[in-house]
Design a protein around this motif. Structure first.
Motif, mmCIF file in Angstrom:
data_model
loop_
_atom_site.group_PDB
_atom_site.id
_atom_site.type_symbol
_atom_site.label_atom_id
_atom_site.label_comp_id
_atom_site.label_asym_id
_atom_site.label_seq_id
_atom_site.Cartn_x
_atom_site.Cartn_y
_atom_site.Cartn_z
ATOM 1 N N MET A 166 5.307 -6.536 38.581
ATOM 2 C CA MET A 166 4.826 -7.486 39.582
ATOM 3 C C MET A 166 5.474 -7.231 40.935
ATOM 4 S SD MET A 166 4.821 -11.080 37.425
ATOM 5 C CE MET A 166 6.589 -11.173 37.555
ATOM 6 N N ASP A 167 6.691 -6.709 40.918
ATOM 7 C CA ASP A 167 7.431 -6.440 42.155
ATOM 8 C C ASP A 167 7.127 -5.062 42.732
ATOM 9 O OD1 ASP A 167 8.664 -8.919 41.794
ATOM 10 O OD2 ASP A 167 10.286 -8.027 40.615
ATOM 11 N N GLY A 168 6.242 -4.314 42.093
ATOM 12 C CA GLY A 168 5.856 -3.000 42.597
ATOM 13 C C GLY A 168 6.709 -1.845 42.109
ATOM 14 N N ALA A 169 7.635 -2.091 41.176
ATOM 15 C CA ALA A 169 8.443 -1.001 40.621
ATOM 16 C C ALA A 169 7.583 -0.197 39.644
ATOM 17 C CB ALA A 169 9.672 -1.559 39.905
ATOM 18 N N GLU A 214 10.502 6.591 28.211
ATOM 19 C CA GLU A 214 9.344 6.012 27.537
ATOM 20 C C GLU A 214 9.569 4.522 27.312
ATOM 21 O OE1 GLU A 214 6.987 8.035 24.257
ATOM 22 O OE2 GLU A 214 8.089 6.505 23.127
ATOM 23 N N ARG A 215 8.526 3.740 27.629
ATOM 24 C CA ARG A 215 8.564 2.300 27.385
ATOM 25 C C ARG A 215 7.346 1.918 26.552
ATOM 26 N NH1 ARG A 215 10.276 2.996 32.664
ATOM 27 N NH2 ARG A 215 12.217 1.946 33.220
ATOM 28 N N LEU A 216 7.521 0.946 25.687
ATOM 29 C CA LEU A 216 6.432 0.400 24.891
ATOM 30 C C LEU A 216 6.166 -1.010 25.393
ATOM 31 C CD1 LEU A 216 7.554 1.622 21.349
ATOM 32 C CD2 LEU A 216 5.982 2.732 22.952
ATOM 33 N N VAL A 217 4.984 -1.218 25.978
ATOM 34 C CA VAL A 217 4.643 -2.506 26.572
ATOM 35 C C VAL A 217 3.460 -3.097 25.802
ATOM 36 C CG1 VAL A 217 3.923 -3.703 28.671
ATOM 37 C CG2 VAL A 217 5.391 -1.674 28.837
ATOM 38 N N PRO A 218 3.624 -4.286 25.222
ATOM 39 C CA PRO A 218 2.508 -4.900 24.484
ATOM 40 C C PRO A 218 1.297 -5.112 25.392
ATOM 41 C CG PRO A 218 4.570 -6.077 24.089
ATOM 42 C CD PRO A 218 4.824 -5.119 25.210
ATOM 43 N N TRP A 219 0.122 -4.756 24.891
ATOM 44 C CA TRP A 219 -1.124 -4.959 25.634
ATOM 45 C C TRP A 219 -1.600 -6.375 25.334
ATOM 46 C CZ3 TRP A 219 -3.560 -2.261 29.362
ATOM 47 C CH2 TRP A 219 -4.832 -2.702 29.729
ATOM 48 N N VAL A 220 -1.007 -7.345 26.030
ATOM 49 C CA VAL A 220 -1.380 -8.752 25.881
ATOM 50 C C VAL A 220 -1.761 -9.235 27.279
ATOM 51 C CG1 VAL A 220 -0.661 -11.052 25.153
ATOM 52 C CG2 VAL A 220 0.224 -9.031 23.948
ATOM 53 N N VAL A 246 2.051 -5.152 35.330
ATOM 54 C CA VAL A 246 2.599 -5.815 34.147
ATOM 55 C C VAL A 246 3.759 -6.725 34.512
ATOM 56 C CG1 VAL A 246 1.911 -3.945 32.573
ATOM 57 C CG2 VAL A 246 4.165 -3.872 33.647
ATOM 58 N N ASP A 247 3.986 -7.727 33.692
ATOM 59 C CA ASP A 247 5.165 -8.576 33.778
ATOM 60 C C ASP A 247 6.146 -8.011 32.767
ATOM 61 O OD1 ASP A 247 7.064 -10.519 34.033
ATOM 62 O OD2 ASP A 247 5.796 -12.177 33.345
ATOM 63 N N TRP A 248 6.992 -7.088 33.240
ATOM 64 C CA TRP A 248 7.883 -6.369 32.339
ATOM 65 C C TRP A 248 9.163 -6.006 33.084
ATOM 66 C CZ3 TRP A 248 7.299 -6.237 27.332
ATOM 67 C CH2 TRP A 248 8.050 -5.352 26.562
ATOM 68 N N ASP A 249 10.291 -6.182 32.452
ATOM 69 C CA ASP A 249 11.583 -5.848 33.045
ATOM 70 C C ASP A 249 11.746 -4.319 33.009
ATOM 71 O OD1 ASP A 249 14.233 -5.389 33.680
ATOM 72 O OD2 ASP A 249 14.990 -7.021 32.437
ATOM 73 N N PRO A 250 11.909 -3.672 34.164
ATOM 74 C CA PRO A 250 12.024 -2.211 34.186
ATOM 75 C C PRO A 250 13.237 -1.685 33.410
ATOM 76 C CG PRO A 250 12.089 -3.103 36.428
ATOM 77 C CD PRO A 250 11.955 -4.253 35.498
ATOM 78 N N ASP A 251 14.234 -2.544 33.193
ATOM 79 C CA ASP A 251 15.419 -2.119 32.452
ATOM 80 C C ASP A 251 15.250 -2.251 30.942
ATOM 81 O OD1 ASP A 251 16.804 -1.510 34.792
ATOM 82 O OD2 ASP A 251 17.437 -3.606 35.027
ATOM 83 N N PHE A 252 14.128 -2.822 30.515
ATOM 84 C CA PHE A 252 13.898 -3.040 29.085
ATOM 85 C C PHE A 252 13.207 -1.861 28.486
ATOM 86 C CE2 PHE A 252 11.693 -5.126 25.459
ATOM 87 C CZ PHE A 252 12.834 -5.489 24.775
#
Length: 169
Positions: A113-116, A140-146, A163-169
């Motif tokens: 959301m912050d453009g990262a 590699e990141r795994l982001v749920p498609w919800v 996405v609403d996702w923490d880049p450090d996660f």
């Protein structure tokens, strides 16, 4: 489904079934037996593609069996083991409103959301509960498609998924 130029890979031949030329198919379509609804499929053999006519197809157990006009017997079917199956992109109906073919999402940029920027969509994993985007960037990141929870916006023309996702996660 994975993209192969103007063709979309929809499965592969995994074995033979019976003596009448049927093949067992691992299908990437949803539902799995939707692959049997195509009147013809592209088959990749030895680096070249040929179009085969589907004579018959059906769900069988947890998989799918297909019979091509060009495979009259078990021996002819055996020659297809390991072959990739594909369809032309324009053979597919347009997706429903708000839905997407995975092949159309491959390679899109994924940003928070912050453009990262997190990377690009490399593929998807079916988990049963929900699909998961495989995003490859610095790692590699795994982001749920919800949709609405993690996936906020899909801009096909802009080539980006927000996405609403923490880049450090």
């Amino acid at each position: 489904m994975r993209s192969e130029g103007e063709r979309l890979v929809v499965g592969r031949v995994s074995g033979v079934y019976g003596v009448k030329g049927f093949v067992r198919v691992f299908s990437d379509t949803e539902p799995r037996d939707a692959i049997a609804e195509f009147p013809r499929l592209w088959v990749e053999r030895g680096g070249s593609w040929e179009c085969l006519e589907v004579e018959e197809g059906r769900a069988h157990g947890r998989g799918v069996v297909l019979k091509f006009m060009e495979t009259p017997d078990r021996e002819a079917a055996h020659a297809l083991i390991g072959c990739t199956l594909a369809v032309e992109r324009d053979w597919l109906p347009p997706p429903e409103e708000g839905a997407f073919y995975w092949a159309d999402l491959q390679g899109l940029r994924v940003e928070t959301m912050d453009g990262a920027e997190l990377g690009r969509i490399h593929g998807f994993i079916q988990t049963g509960a929900n699909d998961v985007m495989v995003v490859k960037g610095d790692r590699e990141r795994l982001v749920p498609w919800v949709r609405g929870l993690y996936v906020l916006d899909v801009d096909l023309e802009g080539g980006c998924v927000r996405v609403d996702w923490d880049p450090d996660f």
